[in-house]
Design an enzyme around this catalytic site. Structure first.
Site, PDB file in Angstrom:
ATOM      1  CG  ASP A   1      46.031  42.575  44.728  1.00 17.82           C
ATOM      2  OD1 ASP A   1      46.202  42.146  45.885  1.00 17.82           O
ATOM      3  OD2 ASP A   1      45.893  43.787  44.466  1.00 17.82           O
TER       4      ASP A   1
ATOM      5  CE  LYS B   1      43.851  45.029  46.952  1.00 20.77           C
ATOM      6  NZ  LYS B   1      44.697  46.033  46.283  1.00 20.77           N
TER       7      LYS B   1
END
Length: 371
Positions: A227, A231
Protein backbone atom coordinates in the site's frame (compact mmCIF):
# COMPACT_ATOMS: atom_id res chain seq x y z
CA UNK A 1 -31.71 34.21 -12.54
CA UNK A 2 -29.21 32.78 -15.00
CA UNK A 3 -29.83 29.37 -16.53
CA UNK A 4 -28.09 26.62 -14.61
CA UNK A 5 -25.09 24.95 -16.17
CA UNK A 6 -25.65 21.21 -16.03
CA UNK A 7 -22.90 18.69 -15.25
CA UNK A 8 -23.68 14.98 -15.16
CA UNK A 9 -22.17 12.76 -12.47
CA UNK A 10 -21.70 8.98 -12.46
CA UNK A 11 -20.66 7.30 -9.20
CA UNK A 12 -19.11 3.85 -9.12
CA UNK A 13 -18.49 2.29 -5.70
CA UNK A 14 -20.66 2.82 -2.61
CA UNK A 15 -18.54 1.05 0.02
CA UNK A 16 -16.74 2.87 2.84
CA UNK A 17 -15.54 5.83 0.79
CA UNK A 18 -18.57 5.84 -1.50
CA UNK A 19 -21.04 5.97 1.40
CA UNK A 20 -19.10 8.84 2.96
CA UNK A 21 -18.98 10.63 -0.39
CA UNK A 22 -22.74 10.66 -1.01
CA UNK A 23 -23.71 13.14 1.76
CA UNK A 24 -20.77 15.36 0.80
CA UNK A 25 -21.97 15.25 -2.80
CA UNK A 26 -25.53 16.13 -1.69
CA UNK A 27 -24.16 19.12 0.24
CA UNK A 28 -22.13 20.27 -2.77
CA UNK A 29 -25.11 19.78 -5.08
CA UNK A 30 -27.27 22.00 -2.87
CA UNK A 31 -24.57 24.67 -2.49
CA UNK A 32 -23.84 24.91 -6.23
CA UNK A 33 -27.56 25.06 -7.05
CA UNK A 34 -27.95 28.14 -4.82
CA UNK A 35 -24.96 30.08 -6.15
CA UNK A 36 -25.02 32.61 -8.97
CA UNK A 37 -24.87 31.46 -11.67
CA UNK A 38 -26.14 28.09 -10.46
CA UNK A 39 -24.65 24.74 -11.38
CA UNK A 40 -26.99 21.77 -11.71
CA UNK A 41 -25.05 18.68 -10.63
CA UNK A 42 -27.15 15.81 -11.91
CA UNK A 43 -26.48 12.29 -10.62
CA UNK A 44 -27.28 9.95 -13.50
CA UNK A 45 -25.63 6.68 -12.47
CA UNK A 46 -24.83 4.81 -9.26
CA UNK A 47 -23.15 1.44 -9.54
CA UNK A 48 -21.61 -1.19 -7.27
CA UNK A 49 -20.15 -4.62 -7.88
CA UNK A 50 -23.42 -6.35 -8.74
CA UNK A 51 -26.10 -3.66 -9.09
CA UNK A 52 -26.66 -0.35 -10.80
CA UNK A 53 -29.28 2.31 -11.22
CA UNK A 54 -29.30 4.91 -13.98
CA UNK A 55 -31.67 7.52 -15.34
CA UNK A 56 -32.27 6.81 -19.00
CA UNK A 57 -33.56 10.35 -19.58
CA UNK A 58 -30.66 11.91 -17.63
CA UNK A 59 -33.13 13.53 -15.23
CA UNK A 60 -31.23 12.83 -12.01
CA UNK A 61 -31.15 10.60 -8.95
CA UNK A 62 -31.45 11.77 -5.35
CA UNK A 63 -28.08 11.23 -3.62
CA UNK A 64 -29.84 11.09 -0.25
CA UNK A 65 -31.85 8.01 -1.21
CA UNK A 66 -29.79 6.49 -4.03
CA UNK A 67 -28.37 3.73 -1.81
CA UNK A 68 -31.88 2.39 -1.14
CA UNK A 69 -32.75 2.76 -4.82
CA UNK A 70 -29.59 0.91 -5.75
CA UNK A 71 -30.19 -1.94 -3.31
CA UNK A 72 -33.76 -2.38 -4.59
CA UNK A 73 -32.77 -2.20 -8.27
CA UNK A 74 -33.72 -5.14 -10.48
CA UNK A 75 -32.33 -3.63 -13.68
CA UNK A 76 -29.91 -5.64 -15.82
CA UNK A 77 -26.25 -5.12 -14.93
CA UNK A 78 -24.67 -3.58 -18.03
CA UNK A 79 -21.06 -4.13 -18.98
CA UNK A 80 -18.78 -1.12 -18.81
CA UNK A 81 -18.74 -0.44 -22.56
CA UNK A 82 -22.54 -0.09 -22.45
CA UNK A 83 -22.23 2.24 -19.45
CA UNK A 84 -19.61 4.24 -21.32
CA UNK A 85 -21.99 4.64 -24.24
CA UNK A 86 -24.72 5.85 -21.87
CA UNK A 87 -22.38 8.43 -20.32
CA UNK A 88 -21.03 9.57 -23.68
CA UNK A 89 -24.58 10.24 -24.89
CA UNK A 90 -25.38 12.58 -21.99
CA UNK A 91 -26.37 16.07 -23.21
CA UNK A 92 -23.48 17.80 -21.43
CA UNK A 93 -20.20 17.34 -19.59
CA UNK A 94 -19.82 14.13 -17.56
CA UNK A 95 -17.63 13.28 -14.56
CA UNK A 96 -17.01 9.69 -13.48
CA UNK A 97 -16.40 9.40 -9.74
CA UNK A 98 -14.71 6.06 -9.09
CA UNK A 99 -14.74 5.30 -5.36
CA UNK A 100 -13.44 1.76 -5.81
CA UNK A 101 -9.98 0.20 -5.58
CA UNK A 102 -10.63 -1.76 -8.78
CA UNK A 103 -7.63 -1.91 -11.12
CA UNK A 104 -9.91 -3.26 -13.86
CA UNK A 105 -11.94 -0.07 -13.77
CA UNK A 106 -8.74 1.97 -13.61
CA UNK A 107 -7.67 0.43 -16.90
CA UNK A 108 -10.84 1.88 -18.44
CA UNK A 109 -9.88 5.47 -17.57
CA UNK A 110 -8.08 6.14 -20.89
CA UNK A 111 -11.19 5.07 -22.79
CA UNK A 112 -13.36 7.39 -20.66
CA UNK A 113 -11.01 10.36 -20.88
CA UNK A 114 -10.58 10.08 -24.65
CA UNK A 115 -14.35 10.38 -24.97
CA UNK A 116 -14.42 13.58 -22.91
CA UNK A 117 -15.53 12.00 -19.63
CA UNK A 118 -13.53 13.44 -16.72
CA UNK A 119 -12.41 11.17 -13.86
CA UNK A 120 -12.14 11.80 -10.11
CA UNK A 121 -10.94 8.95 -7.89
CA UNK A 122 -9.08 7.71 -4.80
CA UNK A 123 -8.17 4.52 -6.72
CA UNK A 124 -4.39 4.31 -6.19
CA UNK A 125 -4.09 1.03 -8.10
CA UNK A 126 -4.91 2.82 -11.35
CA UNK A 127 -2.08 5.34 -10.90
CA UNK A 128 0.54 2.97 -9.50
CA UNK A 129 0.17 0.14 -11.99
CA UNK A 130 2.42 0.05 -15.06
CA UNK A 131 4.13 3.14 -16.39
CA UNK A 132 2.29 2.52 -19.67
CA UNK A 133 -1.11 2.86 -17.95
CA UNK A 134 0.06 6.03 -16.15
CA UNK A 135 1.10 7.60 -19.46
CA UNK A 136 -2.03 6.50 -21.29
CA UNK A 137 -4.31 8.04 -18.62
CA UNK A 138 -2.81 11.52 -18.95
CA UNK A 139 -2.36 11.27 -22.72
CA UNK A 140 -6.03 10.37 -23.05
CA UNK A 141 -7.09 13.35 -20.93
CA UNK A 142 -5.10 15.66 -23.20
CA UNK A 143 -6.66 14.10 -26.31
CA UNK A 144 -10.21 14.20 -24.97
CA UNK A 145 -10.09 17.67 -23.42
CA UNK A 146 -11.13 16.02 -20.15
CA UNK A 147 -9.70 16.18 -16.65
CA UNK A 148 -8.39 13.63 -14.16
CA UNK A 149 -7.75 14.24 -10.46
CA UNK A 150 -6.63 11.72 -7.85
CA UNK A 151 -5.63 13.69 -4.73
CA UNK A 152 -7.00 11.03 -2.39
CA UNK A 153 -4.69 8.33 -3.76
CA UNK A 154 -2.00 9.61 -1.34
CA UNK A 155 -2.92 10.86 2.12
CA UNK A 156 -6.72 10.70 1.73
CA UNK A 157 -7.96 14.28 2.28
CA UNK A 158 -4.51 15.75 2.98
CA UNK A 159 -3.31 18.16 0.26
CA UNK A 160 -0.28 16.04 -0.65
CA UNK A 161 -0.45 15.81 -4.45
CA UNK A 162 -1.73 19.35 -4.95
CA UNK A 163 1.09 20.72 -2.78
CA UNK A 164 3.70 18.68 -4.65
CA UNK A 165 2.36 19.84 -8.02
CA UNK A 166 2.40 23.46 -6.88
CA UNK A 167 6.00 23.19 -5.69
CA UNK A 168 7.03 21.83 -9.07
CA UNK A 169 4.92 24.17 -11.19
CA UNK A 170 6.22 27.25 -9.35
CA UNK A 171 9.81 26.25 -10.10
CA UNK A 172 10.94 24.73 -6.81
CA UNK A 173 13.30 21.76 -6.90
CA UNK A 174 12.15 18.79 -4.84
CA UNK A 175 15.16 16.90 -3.53
CA UNK A 176 13.60 14.37 -1.16
CA UNK A 177 10.22 13.14 0.03
CA UNK A 178 9.97 11.15 3.24
CA UNK A 179 7.14 10.19 5.50
CA UNK A 180 4.67 7.82 7.09
CA UNK A 181 2.10 7.14 4.40
CA UNK A 182 -0.04 4.48 6.07
CA UNK A 183 -2.49 5.17 8.88
CA UNK A 184 -2.35 1.49 9.74
CA UNK A 185 1.43 1.39 10.03
CA UNK A 186 1.46 4.71 11.86
CA UNK A 187 -0.93 3.41 14.51
CA UNK A 188 0.89 0.09 14.73
CA UNK A 189 4.38 1.48 15.34
CA UNK A 190 3.23 4.32 17.60
CA UNK A 191 1.80 1.55 19.79
CA UNK A 192 4.59 -1.01 19.31
CA UNK A 193 7.41 1.45 20.07
CA UNK A 194 6.10 4.72 21.52
CA UNK A 195 8.46 7.58 22.28
CA UNK A 196 9.55 7.15 25.88
CA UNK A 197 9.52 3.36 25.80
CA UNK A 198 6.98 0.63 26.36
CA UNK A 199 4.64 -0.91 23.84
CA UNK A 200 3.35 -4.43 23.55
CA UNK A 201 4.47 -7.43 21.55
CA UNK A 202 4.23 -6.96 17.79
CA UNK A 203 1.54 -9.61 17.30
CA UNK A 204 -0.56 -8.11 20.12
CA UNK A 205 -0.36 -4.65 18.56
CA UNK A 206 -1.30 -6.03 15.13
CA UNK A 207 -4.33 -7.73 16.72
CA UNK A 208 -5.29 -4.51 18.49
CA UNK A 209 -5.02 -2.55 15.24
CA UNK A 210 -7.13 -5.17 13.47
CA UNK A 211 -9.78 -5.22 16.21
CA UNK A 212 -10.05 -1.42 16.07
CA UNK A 213 -10.53 -1.52 12.30
CA UNK A 214 -7.22 0.13 11.40
CA UNK A 215 -6.01 -2.77 9.24
CA UNK A 216 -7.49 -4.47 6.22
CA UNK A 217 -9.57 -7.56 7.07
CA UNK A 218 -6.41 -9.54 6.30
CA UNK A 219 -3.56 -7.60 8.02
CA UNK A 220 -1.06 -9.06 5.56
CA UNK A 221 -2.40 -6.55 3.02
CA UNK A 222 -0.93 -3.80 5.22
CA UNK A 223 2.16 -5.58 6.53
CA UNK A 224 3.49 -6.44 3.07
CA UNK A 225 4.23 -2.74 2.47
CA UNK A 226 2.55 -2.67 -0.94
CA UNK A 227 0.00 0.00 0.00
CA UNK A 228 2.82 2.40 0.89
CA UNK A 229 4.75 1.35 -2.23
CA UNK A 230 1.78 2.32 -4.42
CA UNK A 231 1.71 5.80 -2.87
CA UNK A 232 5.47 6.22 -3.31
CA UNK A 233 5.13 5.18 -6.96
CA UNK A 234 2.60 7.96 -7.56
CA UNK A 235 4.72 10.60 -5.82
CA UNK A 236 7.91 9.51 -7.59
CA UNK A 237 6.19 9.73 -10.97
CA UNK A 238 4.95 13.23 -10.19
CA UNK A 239 8.52 14.41 -9.51
CA UNK A 240 9.60 12.98 -12.84
CA UNK A 241 10.93 9.52 -12.02
CA UNK A 242 9.86 6.80 -14.45
CA UNK A 243 8.96 4.13 -11.90
CA UNK A 244 7.68 1.03 -13.66
CA UNK A 245 5.62 -0.41 -10.78
CA UNK A 246 5.35 -0.61 -6.96
CA UNK A 247 7.50 -3.75 -7.03
CA UNK A 248 10.37 -2.18 -8.98
CA UNK A 249 12.11 -0.76 -5.88
CA UNK A 250 12.94 -2.14 -2.39
CA UNK A 251 9.83 -2.75 -0.28
CA UNK A 252 10.26 -4.35 3.14
CA UNK A 253 7.53 -6.78 4.08
CA UNK A 254 6.85 -7.32 7.78
CA UNK A 255 5.31 -10.71 7.10
CA UNK A 256 7.69 -13.34 8.54
CA UNK A 257 8.97 -15.53 5.72
CA UNK A 258 7.68 -18.65 7.46
CA UNK A 259 4.13 -17.21 7.34
CA UNK A 260 4.07 -16.13 3.71
CA UNK A 261 2.33 -19.37 2.77
CA UNK A 262 -0.53 -19.01 5.27
CA UNK A 263 -3.79 -19.82 3.55
CA UNK A 264 -5.84 -17.16 5.38
CA UNK A 265 -5.59 -14.05 7.49
CA UNK A 266 -6.92 -15.97 10.48
CA UNK A 267 -4.15 -18.56 10.19
CA UNK A 268 -1.60 -15.77 9.89
CA UNK A 269 -2.88 -14.03 13.03
CA UNK A 270 -2.88 -17.32 14.93
CA UNK A 271 0.78 -18.02 14.10
CA UNK A 272 2.17 -14.47 14.28
CA UNK A 273 2.91 -14.58 18.07
CA UNK A 274 5.45 -17.35 17.39
CA UNK A 275 7.57 -14.78 15.53
CA UNK A 276 7.48 -11.89 18.00
CA UNK A 277 11.15 -12.38 18.85
CA UNK A 278 12.17 -11.23 15.37
CA UNK A 279 10.55 -7.82 15.81
CA UNK A 280 11.70 -7.57 19.45
CA UNK A 281 15.33 -7.84 18.34
CA UNK A 282 14.88 -4.97 15.87
CA UNK A 283 13.06 -2.94 18.53
CA UNK A 284 15.79 -3.54 21.13
CA UNK A 285 18.48 -2.54 18.64
CA UNK A 286 16.77 0.79 17.97
CA UNK A 287 16.22 1.40 21.69
CA UNK A 288 19.93 0.91 22.43
CA UNK A 289 20.64 3.74 19.96
CA UNK A 290 18.04 5.95 21.65
CA UNK A 291 15.81 5.79 18.60
CA UNK A 292 12.35 4.56 17.65
CA UNK A 293 11.19 2.46 14.70
CA UNK A 294 8.79 3.78 12.12
CA UNK A 295 7.57 2.33 8.81
CA UNK A 296 8.32 4.95 6.18
CA UNK A 297 8.65 5.59 2.49
CA UNK A 298 11.28 7.81 0.95
CA UNK A 299 12.26 9.19 -2.44
CA UNK A 300 15.72 10.63 -3.10
CA UNK A 301 15.17 12.48 -6.35
CA UNK A 302 18.82 13.01 -7.36
CA UNK A 303 19.79 9.35 -6.98
CA UNK A 304 16.34 8.14 -8.15
CA UNK A 305 16.24 5.93 -5.04
CA UNK A 306 12.79 4.90 -3.83
CA UNK A 307 12.32 2.59 -0.84
CA UNK A 308 9.78 1.47 1.74
CA UNK A 309 10.53 -0.09 5.10
CA UNK A 310 11.55 0.31 8.72
CA UNK A 311 13.78 3.24 9.65
CA UNK A 312 15.16 4.47 12.99
CA UNK A 313 14.50 8.05 14.14
CA UNK A 314 15.55 10.20 17.07
CA UNK A 315 12.70 10.77 19.51
CA UNK A 316 12.53 14.50 18.66
CA UNK A 317 12.16 13.90 14.91
CA UNK A 318 8.70 14.89 13.54
CA UNK A 319 8.18 11.36 12.21
CA UNK A 320 8.88 9.85 15.66
CA UNK A 321 6.48 12.27 17.35
CA UNK A 322 3.52 11.30 15.15
CA UNK A 323 0.36 10.38 17.07
CA UNK A 324 -2.35 7.79 16.51
CA UNK A 325 -2.95 6.87 12.89
CA UNK A 326 -1.84 10.18 11.40
CA UNK A 327 0.25 10.46 8.24
CA UNK A 328 3.18 12.81 7.88
CA UNK A 329 4.82 13.77 4.60
CA UNK A 330 8.02 15.84 4.51
CA UNK A 331 8.94 17.66 1.31
CA UNK A 332 12.60 18.67 1.17
CA UNK A 333 13.12 21.29 -1.52
CA UNK A 334 15.64 23.89 -2.63
CA UNK A 335 13.24 26.66 -1.66
CA UNK A 336 12.53 25.34 1.85
CA UNK A 337 16.17 24.46 2.59
CA UNK A 338 17.00 22.14 5.48
CA UNK A 339 13.57 22.55 7.11
CA UNK A 340 11.04 20.53 5.12
CA UNK A 341 7.51 21.53 4.23
CA UNK A 342 5.46 19.19 6.42
CA UNK A 343 1.92 17.96 5.79
CA UNK A 344 0.41 16.05 8.68
CA UNK A 345 -2.98 14.73 9.72
CA UNK A 346 -5.46 11.90 9.24
CA UNK A 347 -4.40 10.01 6.13
CA UNK A 348 -7.09 7.33 6.17
CA UNK A 349 -10.79 6.93 6.86
CA UNK A 350 -13.96 7.17 4.81
CA UNK A 351 -14.89 10.78 5.62
CA UNK A 352 -11.47 12.34 4.97
CA UNK A 353 -10.88 10.23 1.84
CA UNK A 354 -14.30 11.27 0.53
CA UNK A 355 -13.35 14.88 1.28
CA UNK A 356 -10.35 14.49 -1.02
CA UNK A 357 -12.63 13.12 -3.73
CA UNK A 358 -15.18 15.91 -3.25
CA UNK A 359 -12.42 18.51 -3.38
CA UNK A 360 -11.23 17.06 -6.69
CA UNK A 361 -14.79 17.10 -8.03
CA UNK A 362 -14.99 20.82 -7.19
CA UNK A 363 -11.77 21.41 -9.16
CA UNK A 364 -13.15 19.58 -12.19
CA UNK A 365 -16.44 21.49 -12.02
CA UNK A 366 -14.56 24.81 -12.04
CA UNK A 367 -12.53 23.71 -15.05
CA UNK A 368 -15.64 22.53 -16.90
CA UNK A 369 -17.36 25.84 -16.17
CA UNK A 370 -14.54 27.57 -18.00
CA UNK A 371 -14.86 25.41 -21.13
Amino acid sequence: MADAQRIYIAIVGVGGVGKAFLPQFAHLQKRLDSQQPPVDLRLILARKSNKQVLTERYNGLDPNSVLDTLNESKKPYLDFDEILGFLESAPGKVVLVDNTADLGLGKQYPKCLKRGISVVTPNKKAFSDTWKLWESIFDAAAQGGSHVFHEATVGAGLPVLSTLKELIETGDEVTKIEGVFSGTMSFLFNAFMPVGGGGGKFSAEVKKAKDLGYTEPDPRDDLNGLDVARKLTILARLVGLQIESPTSFPVQSLIPSALESCSSGDEFMEKLPNHDDEMEKIKDGAAKEGKVLRFVGSIDVASKAVKVGLEKFDSDHPIAALKGSDNIINFYTKRYGSNPLIIQGAGAGGDVTAMGVTGDLIKVIRLLQGQ
